[in-house]
Design a protein around this motif. Sequence first.
Motif, PDB file in Angstrom:
ATOM      1  N   PHE A 169     -70.389  47.556 124.201  1.00 62.51           N
ATOM      2  CA  PHE A 169     -69.598  48.481 123.383  1.00 62.51           C
ATOM      3  C   PHE A 169     -68.346  48.973 124.122  1.00 62.51           C
ATOM      4  N   VAL A 185     -65.242  55.892 123.778  1.00 59.73           N
ATOM      5  CA  VAL A 185     -65.924  55.028 122.803  1.00 59.73           C
ATOM      6  C   VAL A 185     -67.092  55.770 122.156  1.00 59.73           C
ATOM      7  N   ARG A 186     -67.809  56.565 122.939  1.00 59.46           N
ATOM      8  CA  ARG A 186     -68.921  57.352 122.392  1.00 59.46           C
ATOM      9  C   ARG A 186     -68.463  58.330 121.316  1.00 59.46           C
ATOM     10  N   ILE A 225     -66.230  57.824 119.214  1.00 56.94           N
ATOM     11  CA  ILE A 225     -65.878  57.071 118.008  1.00 56.94           C
ATOM     12  C   ILE A 225     -67.107  56.442 117.361  1.00 56.94           C
ATOM     13  N   ILE A 226     -68.011  55.919 118.217  1.00 64.70           N
ATOM     14  CA  ILE A 226     -69.215  55.243 117.723  1.00 64.70           C
ATOM     15  C   ILE A 226     -70.419  56.138 117.984  1.00 64.70           C
ATOM     16  N   GLY A 227     -71.080  56.557 116.936  1.00 62.07           N
ATOM     17  CA  GLY A 227     -72.185  57.515 117.049  1.00 62.07           C
ATOM     18  C   GLY A 227     -73.483  56.902 117.526  1.00 62.07           C
ATOM     19  N   LEU A 249     -75.424  52.733 123.713  1.00 62.31           N
ATOM     20  CA  LEU A 249     -74.178  53.274 124.245  1.00 62.31           C
ATOM     21  C   LEU A 249     -74.340  54.722 124.676  1.00 62.31           C
ATOM     22  N   HIS A 250     -75.189  55.452 123.982  1.00 60.91           N
ATOM     23  CA  HIS A 250     -75.355  56.880 124.244  1.00 60.91           C
ATOM     24  C   HIS A 250     -76.449  57.164 125.276  1.00 60.91           C
ATOM     25  N   TYR A 281     -75.520  54.384 115.239  1.00 63.68           N
ATOM     26  CA  TYR A 281     -75.065  53.000 115.170  1.00 63.68           C
ATOM     27  C   TYR A 281     -75.258  52.289 116.511  1.00 63.68           C
ATOM     28  N   ALA A 282     -75.054  52.994 117.616  1.00 67.21           N
ATOM     29  CA  ALA A 282     -75.131  52.373 118.943  1.00 67.21           C
ATOM     30  C   ALA A 282     -75.946  53.240 119.892  1.00 67.21           C
TER      31      ALA A 282
END
Length: 319
Positions: A90, A43-44, A46-48, A55-56, A51-52
């Motif tokens: 996420f 998922v990381r 795909i989603i930077g 998540l990171h 934006y999130a």
Amino acid sequence: MRKPYVILIGSASGIGKSTIASELAKELGIKHLIETDFIREIVRSIIGPDYAPALHKSSFDAYVTLKDKQRFDGNTANLISAGFEEHASFVIPAIEKVIKRAVDDYDDLVIEGVHLVPGFLDIEKFKKDASIHFFVLTADEEVHKERFVKRAMKIKRGGKHLEYFKENRIINNYLVKQALEHRVPVINNLDINETKKRMLSLIKEICKEMIFQHSVDQLELETDIILNKYGGRIMDVSYFLPGFGEPLRRKVNVYDPSEAKRFIQQLQENPKRKKDLEGLYELSGNVHRHRICAPDEESLEAMIKELENKGLLYQINKD
């Protein structure tokens, strides 16, 4: 044909979910075992982070990315829990996609990880086509700390992880609270074999209805044999009352020895409550029925034999 197993095992870091998941998969012959950390990494990609940002970060320090920290007014536990929720949210949709693929392919699957949050995962939509079982593992603070230290040293990231024990403990408490609210079994992971047996008694339908006859004072002995010694559970209780065509039945799902111990302690500390229960027992001649379950057939038979030997089961020829 039986439905494919989908077994979800959530807990905070350091509780022992990876070990339990591996042992359970081996016991049930399940070849697909996935950690949610791997799903998170996909998922990381795909989603930077722009934006999130949560998540990171890790699950235990995602709270530092929250923009509205002031609304928590110094409540650290709520702040950490909110950051964890943001982080996990996420990953949840990807976890559900993995479950759907396993169900569609008729594959048994075990998923373990901190991102398995009761109330966030929609497991109801899979129940028609899968035998889905969700657990949250926990341990008391001292046991958790000891395992946390060992795990942190083992994965060679001891420094960072040990600094965040407090945050991980808050996540543990949050997951337990969510599990209780959403009727997800909480298993106290004190011993690998005991935990595995307790989970198997919930996963497998190896059960039998038995008629008991004993006093309220013998409840402790009954629960000790079923829950502690054989890792079983009690699914319901039915009382046979005079003048009633059908027994008075109450659905329960007692599998945690500490829960049973708390109930018995409450009876000892509350004479009125104990007297009320004794009155119900007396009305039924101390006779009641339980549906009892065990992790395997051998344990069930041994459990029943010991209950009988201890004089807890109803004897037809009894005077």
